[in-house]
Design an enzyme around this catalytic site. Structure first.
Site, PDB file in Angstrom:
ATOM      1  N   HIS A 111       1.999   4.751  -2.776  1.00 21.76           N
ATOM      2  CA  HIS A 111       2.217   6.186  -2.540  1.00 21.76           C
ATOM      3  C   HIS A 111       3.655   6.577  -2.900  1.00 21.76           C
ATOM      4  CE1 HIS A 111      -1.654   6.444  -0.696  1.00 21.76           C
ATOM      5  NE2 HIS A 111      -1.328   5.791   0.402  1.00 21.76           N
TER       6      HIS A 111
ATOM      7  N   HIS B 250       0.822  -1.211   0.000  1.00 23.86           N
ATOM      8  CA  HIS B 250       0.000   0.000   0.000  1.00 23.86           C
ATOM      9  C   HIS B 250       0.857   1.263   0.000  1.00 23.86           C
ATOM     10  CE1 HIS B 250      -3.584   2.422   1.034  1.00 23.86           C
ATOM     11  NE2 HIS B 250      -2.719   3.154   1.727  1.00 23.86           N
ATOM     12  N   GLU B 251       1.770   1.345   0.955  1.00 22.19           N
ATOM     13  CA  GLU B 251       2.609   2.542   1.027  1.00 22.19           C
ATOM     14  C   GLU B 251       3.564   2.612  -0.152  1.00 22.19           C
ATOM     15  OE1 GLU B 251       1.883   4.825   3.042  1.00 22.19           O
ATOM     16  OE2 GLU B 251       0.470   3.644   4.237  1.00 22.19           O
TER      17      GLU B 251
END
Length: 377
Positions: free
Chosen positions: A29, A25-26
């Site tokens: 980003h 997930h990160e």
């Protein structure tokens, strides 16, 4: 009945799954930030005190922190790990603003924020596509094989050989779609469009609410029609079909999550049915005890959940940031700093309250309160 995995095994399985999904997930980003040459201060796995870490050549601090639940990418100029902008940077001269997240065009900020949840979906699709290629795609035709005596289906007049075309207006391609539509319901009458001996018919069935117990003793209450599926067919698929079917299955899971959340909001389903961190850890341990394939399959399912939840329009979540960006796009200027701070604090308080309630219910579902009551009694 399958023996419950031990506490240490359960915790290790849960932490390992969370660690992988946090990096995924990160990582979304982070990679989107890199795409737009955004200055990044830190990439953290977990929260709290740093246990160990290193700084790379781009001056990004990679941290493994003490509390292994979640993670973050902190851009230069962020006030904290939930990407609230430090008001002090707004006074920076133009030459020092280059590469700072707060001064990127709105569309670039939106892409960076959305990349986290979206990569969760992509990650799940890759796993499901891999399963389709390696193991084949299982399905059963949407045909009634048998009707259970005394069931809701028997009362409605369903017969073996009936082909189900739709459930409550939703087209059905395979028997698994029937299960999804019925089991995720709340027991209301179900309208089936069927074909019997070449003749279209419409049948209304009132499902019976039943309790089922899985191999680990977990009890679930759900609607049941009382029809038996035909034999499962394992279809060998190529790369294109493997990914197409993975996208379809991911979309079906997203729709089911959304439907369940709507039912909870409307009071049709109990909040206790939503699993919190304790219940998720328990299921992660149980699935891991069944083998690597089961553990990876659950991780794909949870990755979809994580992506969906993060897109909810709640400040502190990615969806909350996207909501604020949408308002900024309409107003052509961001909301006042105090309003944004109030929104973030309110969102954080709401999430923590929900987490506390879910954890309380989780403890009940795993039998903690019953054991404590027995000890005190």
């Amino acid at each position: 009945m399958q023996q419950q995995p031990g506490l240490l095994f359960t915790l290790a399985s849960f932490v390992a799954m969370i660690a992988v999904l946090v990096v995924v997930h990160e990582g979304g980003h982070y990679l989107a930030g890199r795409l737009f040459n955004t200055r990044i201060e830190a990439f953290g796995v977990g929260f709290g005190r740093e246990l160990f870490g290193w700084t790379d050549k781009r001056c990004v601090r990679w941290r493994v922190n003490a509390i292994p639940l979640g993670g973050y990418v902190k851009f230069v100029g962020d006030m904290n790990e939930v990407s609230q902008i430090d008001p002090a940077i707004m006074a920076l001269p133009e030459r020092e603003r280059r590469g700072l997240f707060a001064f990127l065009p709105l569309w670039q900020r939106a892409i960076i924020v959305a990349a986290g949840p979206l990569i969760n979906f992509v990650f799940a699709i890759l796993i499901l596509a891999g399963f389709n290629l390696a193991l084949g795609h299982p399905s059963s035709p949407p045909v009634v094989d048998k009707v259970v005596e005394g069931s809701a289906a028997a009362a409605a007049g369903l017969q073996p050989g009936d082909r189900i075309l739709s459930v409550n207006g939703t087209s059905i391609a395979r028997f698994e779609d029937i299960v999804t539509e019925v089991v995720t319901g709340v027991g209301k009458p179900v309208t089936l469009d069927i074909v019997r001996a070449g003749v279209p018919r419409e049948v209304t069935v009132v499902p019976k609410m039943v309790e089922t117990v899985d191999r680990f003793g977990n009890v679930t209450r759900h609607p049941q029609l009382g029809i038996v599926r035909p034999a499962e067919v394992i279809e060998d698929v190529g790369v294109a079909d493997a990914f197409r079917l993975a996208v379809v299955d991911t979309g079906s899971i997203i729709a089911t999550i959304g439907r369940t959340l709507r039912q909870v909001i409307l009071g049709e389903r109990s909040l206790a049915e939503m699993g919190g961190p304790v219940k998720t850890a328990q299921i992660a341990g149980q699935q891991a005890s069944l083998g690597l394939v089961s553990a990876i399959a659950f991780m794909a399912f949870f990755s979809i959940n994580l992506g969906f939840i993060n897109l909810l329009p709640i400040p502190t979540l990615d969806g909350g940031h996207l909501l604020l960006y949408g308002i900024e796009a309409v107003r052509r200027q961001p909301l006042a700093e105090k309003v944004q701070q109030w929104a973030f604090m309110s969102g954080f308080a709401a999430l923590m309250s929900l987490m506390a309630v879910l954890t309380w219910h989780d403890f009940g579902s795993v039998g903690l309160w019953a054991r404590l009551s027995g000890l005190l009694g």
